[in-house]
Design a protein around this motif. Structure first.
Motif, PDB file in Angstrom:
ATOM      1  N   GLY A 103      -1.870   3.637   0.325  1.00  0.00           N
ATOM      2  CA  GLY A 103      -1.471   4.175  -0.966  1.00  0.00           C
ATOM      3  C   GLY A 103      -2.538   5.038  -1.633  1.00  0.00           C
ATOM      4  O   GLY A 103      -2.387   5.418  -2.797  1.00  0.00           O
ATOM      5  N   THR A 106      -1.240   8.644  -2.765  1.00  0.00           N
ATOM      6  CA  THR A 106      -0.375   8.585  -3.943  1.00  0.00           C
ATOM      7  C   THR A 106      -1.188   8.286  -5.204  1.00  0.00           C
ATOM      8  O   THR A 106      -1.017   8.944  -6.237  1.00  0.00           O
ATOM      9  N   ARG A 138       6.840  11.287   1.935  1.00  0.00           N
ATOM     10  CA  ARG A 138       6.933  10.014   1.207  1.00  0.00           C
ATOM     11  C   ARG A 138       6.018  10.006  -0.015  1.00  0.00           C
ATOM     12  O   ARG A 138       6.395   9.511  -1.078  1.00  0.00           O
ATOM     13  N   LYS A 141       7.585  12.062  -2.791  1.00  0.00           N
ATOM     14  CA  LYS A 141       8.686  11.317  -3.418  1.00  0.00           C
ATOM     15  C   LYS A 141       8.162  10.198  -4.315  1.00  0.00           C
ATOM     16  O   LYS A 141       8.674   9.987  -5.419  1.00  0.00           O
ATOM     17  N   ARG A 142       7.141   9.471  -3.845  1.00  0.00           N
ATOM     18  CA  ARG A 142       6.574   8.389  -4.663  1.00  0.00           C
ATOM     19  C   ARG A 142       5.972   8.931  -5.959  1.00  0.00           C
ATOM     20  O   ARG A 142       5.942   8.239  -6.977  1.00  0.00           O
TER      21      ARG A 142
END
Length: 168
Positions: A103, A106, A138, A141-142
């Protein structure tokens, strides 16, 4: 402009220094850079490293290295890219080998996005992703970005993801 130092729960985002170049060049020499126009030799990596640093003085934004706050280990980079190669200000990220799936991209990109909306005269940012780069898709999108099929990509096949102040 001097680059900021940003902090998240786990990360410290800070200006690149010359000691960051070997790991940065290793990323660009690897297949991990294939979705970003790589692999590149040392001279090609140096070009992008200098670009990332110079943007702070020239454009008021640029790249920040992503360090784990607890250990100081650099796990990647996040950046705001502009200039002639970028149709719009891009929010981009790269994670070094062995640091995927945690993560970090992000978390770091959200912090830099929020800084950009608070500090720069922009109403939106874009992220360019290769259509086959599932991990970066991804992340986009997150982050709450939405596809913008009307926007011009950095490369003709890019997917363009739009970040707006309301997606924060």
């Amino acid at each position: 402009m001097t680059s900021p130092v940003l902090h998240t729960k786990r990360l410290t985002l800070r200006a690149p220094v010359i000691a960051d170049f070997p790991a940065y060049a290793a990323f660009w020499a690897s297949d991990r850079s294939a979705y970003m126009g790589g692999p590149k030799d040392e001279a090609g990596a140096w070009f992008w490293f200098c670009h990332d640093v110079a943007q702070w003085a020239l454009l008021g934004h640029g790249a920040l290295m992503v360090d784990l706050t607890v250990s100081g280990t650099t796990v990647g980079q996040v950046g705001l890219n502009g200039g002639p190669k970028f149709p719009e200000t891009e929010l981009g990220w790269q994670v070094y080998q062995g640091n995927e799936g945690q993560g970090y991209a992000t978390e770091a990109a959200a912090a830099l996005r929020d800084w950009a909306f608070a500090s720069l005269p922009v109403d939106s940012l874009v992220s360019y992703t290769d259509p086959y780069n599932a991990a970066s898709i991804r992340v986009a999108k997150r982050l709450g970005a939405v596809p913008d099929p009307e926007a011009l990509g950095q490369d003709p096949d890019d997917l363009v993801w739009r970040h707006t102040r309301r997606t924060q």
